[in-house]
Design an enzyme around this catalytic site. Structure first.
Site, PDB file in Angstrom:
ATOM      1  N   GLY A   1     -81.687  -9.254 -16.882  1.00 21.57           N
ATOM      2  CA  GLY A   1     -82.466  -8.046 -16.624  1.00 21.57           C
ATOM      3  C   GLY A   1     -81.797  -7.019 -15.741  1.00 21.57           C
ATOM      4  CB  THR A   2     -78.469  -6.707 -14.101  1.00 24.50           C
ATOM      5  OG1 THR A   2     -77.733  -7.065 -15.276  1.00 24.50           O
ATOM      6  CG2 THR A   2     -78.541  -7.899 -13.174  1.00 24.50           C
ATOM      7  N   GLY A   3     -79.471  -4.773 -16.438  1.00 21.40           N
ATOM      8  CA  GLY A   3     -79.355  -3.469 -17.085  1.00 21.40           C
ATOM      9  C   GLY A   3     -80.685  -2.735 -17.140  1.00 21.40           C
ATOM     10  CB  CYS A   4     -84.114  -3.897 -18.000  1.00 22.01           C
ATOM     11  SG  CYS A   4     -83.785  -4.640 -19.604  1.00 22.01           S
TER      12      CYS A   4
ATOM     13  CE  LYS B   1     -75.285  -0.833 -18.010  1.00 18.37           C
ATOM     14  NZ  LYS B   1     -76.642  -1.301 -18.329  1.00 18.37           N
TER      15      LYS B   1
ATOM     16  CB  THR C   1     -76.930 -11.490 -13.924  1.00 22.32           C
ATOM     17  OG1 THR C   1     -76.475 -12.124 -15.135  1.00 22.32           O
ATOM     18  CG2 THR C   1     -76.064 -11.956 -12.768  1.00 22.32           C
TER      19      THR C   1
END
Length: 277
Positions: free
Chosen positions: A213-216, A178, A211
């Site tokens: 929590g974007t990865g979760c 990412k 932003t």
């Protein structure tokens, strides 16, 4: 009467008391995609938009019991992992994935924050590399996690591709490096590799500080689409589109970094605008 075929996904992750990441973000994401969400909590955090003030790990046996309770009765079509916290929990989760033959596993290797701070100790990193990532349908490291997993420095798109190739050698079926932590025009540009095909996945950049929590959310959305029957690359593309739109409706709450707007169709109505005034 025949029961409707409801697709089910499992999240194995930590609880975020602020509601922006972890189990809470995953379950919201599953629900948005009309997938029934189930959970196995690995740790409980005290956190808000300003940061984390306390983390308590659950016993590995408790994590195992949750996974077994869900899989043996309800059954799942996909699963994702988030914060597993320590070597004991990581090893236990990997054992359950093998024992219960869990398919469509998305591993979000929550090891290093987007600012570069390592979140788990070196023993846990080794366990993640050797026992869990080889079981992954797709692994989704950020820039710093990709550096740790590949042993390479990442500064540009070629570095991202090289890191994806190295991480693929760990045994995952596909790797998504990412670009959220990258600088300039590479922010939000991701690199995909499945051992045969390379893809550079680009979406619009959203200018927001909220932003959390974007990865979760991305990993959960990938799992939801896999549960619905999408192939892995399609699942990743659709998950990225979802996260991009959710970022456009990110929540300006608290005094720090707010979360993405998981239910953005609801946030787009006049009631949301009134609630912000």
């Amino acid at each position: 009467m025949t029961k409707p075929k409801i697709r089910v996904a499992l999240t194995i992750a930590g609880s975020d008391s602020g509601g922006g990441a972890g189990i809470q973000a995953d379950l919201r994401t599953f629900a948005f995609h009309c997938v029934h969400g189930t959970s196995a909590i690995t740790c409980v955090t005290a956190q808000n938009t300003l940061g984390v003030t306390r983390v308590d790990a659950l016993p590995a046996a408790a994590v195992i019991a949750q996974i077994q309770a869900v899989v043996e009765d309800i059954g799942i079509q996909a699963a994702k992992t988030g914060m597993l916290l320590n070597q004991e929990i990581i090893t236990a989760v990997a054992q359950q994935v093998r024992k219960l033959e869990i398919q469509n596993l998305v591993v979000d290797p929550v090891m290093v924050s987007r600012t570069g701070a390592q979140l788990i100790d070196d023993a846990a990193v080794v366990s993640l590399r050797e026992s869990l990532i080889p079981l992954a349908t797709v692994v989704t490291p950020n820039k710093y996690e990709a550096q740790l997993l590949s042993g390479l420095e990442i500064h540009n798109i070629d570095d991202m591709r090289a890191a994806a190739g190295q991480i693929y050698q760990l045994g995952a079926k596909a790797v998504l490096v990412k670009g959220g932590g990258m600088a300039g025009n590479l922010r939000g540009v991701d690199v995909w590799f499945d051992g045969q095909h390379w893809e550079t996945l680009t979406t619009m950049q959203v200018d927001t500080d909220n932003t959390h929590g974007t990865g979760c959310t991305l990993a959960a959305a990938i799992a939801a689409h896999l549960a619905l029957g999408d192939n892995t690359l399609t699942a990743v593309r659709r998950a990225k589109e979802y996260v991009t739109t959710a970022l456009q409706y990110a929540l300006d709450i608290g005094n720090g970094q707010g979360p993405v707007g998981h239910f953005f169709p609801l946030l787009a109505v006049d009631g949301y605008s009134r609630g912000q005034n």
